[in-house]
Enzyme design. Sequence first.
Site: not given
Length: 329
Positions: A157, A229, A325
């Site tokens: 990510r 998420s 995130e």
Amino acid sequence: MITRYCDYDLTRRNTFRMKVRCDSWIDYDSPDDLPAIFRELSGKWMHIGGGSNLLFTGDFHGTILHSSIRGVHADGTVVTVGAGEKLDDVISWACSQGLWGLENLSAIPGEAGAAAVQNVGAYGVEISDLIVDVRVFDTLTRKFRVIPAAEVAYGYRHSMFKEPVNKSRFIIVSLRIKLSDTPSPVLTHSGLSQFAAVEKLTPEAVRGGVIAVRASKLPDPLVTGSAGSFFKNPVIPVDRGVSLLASYPDMPHYQADGGWKIPAAWLIERSGMRGRAEGGAAVWQRQPLVIVNLSGNASPADIISLENEIIDAVLSRFGIELSPEVEHI
Ligand SMILES: Cc1cc2nc3c(=O)[nH]c(=O)nc-3n(C[C@H](O)[C@H](O)[C@H](O)COP(=O)(O)OP(=O)(O)OC[C@H]3O[C@@H](n4cnc5c(N)ncnc54)[C@H](O)[C@@H]3O)c2cc1C
């Protein structure tokens, strides 16, 4: 074409459905619009895609740019995609052409440009596995540049575009991805293992499987607001992992980045936070890694207070600090 709005409502521009506004909104549909936009732009600004990885913590007092650059052009198996294309539309098209590579990323919300910033990933595939290069507008030099994938510093990510020094410097206008016309399914996820036995497997079939697995776990962004998420899976030193494993023998863990990656969902669940609610926000029952705007009227403060409660619960139980995130704006 450049379209501008003042005092713009962002409710439908962020998948958390936070009821926030920005002072000014600029939509453009050609890379050639960017030099003109930046000749006039002053003050605080940011660029967004579909707003599916963002938490607006309040009104944005500045200008938000959004790309409507479209286009999907194949040259053999190398496909050039405009940054404003919805990623899932590109995946649907690729699968319909029998092209392999993107199918495991099916139904990830958001746009192609942001996917290359975020290095989106799911079910054993990351988009960086497929990216050849990224064409950007450099807001510092006001020039266009092509950056090969090897120079983008892709990680979990992560990409160079997320590093503080580059934040707001590069605007992605298109990317090239290399797909495959010979079968190359990635079926390592347990939810996809049934496809291993299928003869003449197609990318469309795998896409269907991925969409079904996702629908069984994740909230439908059209129905329940979220940003997917909320936390990253933490990576902890191996010796710390070994000592935790002595207390929690069922703790899942994977070797990654020189340590052990522990699923944040497991940590949250075992900290007793599944289903926990704060104002209109809640931890999603079917996937505790996701914070949702359950009532539809959750405020940024509700989400942040639940976020902090989760971080505290996991820290006090496991001594591991989760980091989000989702980008807080
Ligand atoms: C229900 C749900 C499920 C999800 N599942 C997954 C998943 O399985 N895997 C996964 O990886 N993610 C997942 N996500 C997160 C999200 O979809 C991805 O991070 C996605 O790439 C964000 O795209 P976006 O267009 O919405 O970008 P935004 O959230 O609008 O922006 C993300 C970042 O990209 C920057 N950006 C946007 N466009 C550009 C551009 N053209 N040039 C430069 N910078 C730009 C923004 O400034 C911001 O920093 C999920 C989200 C939701 C809501």
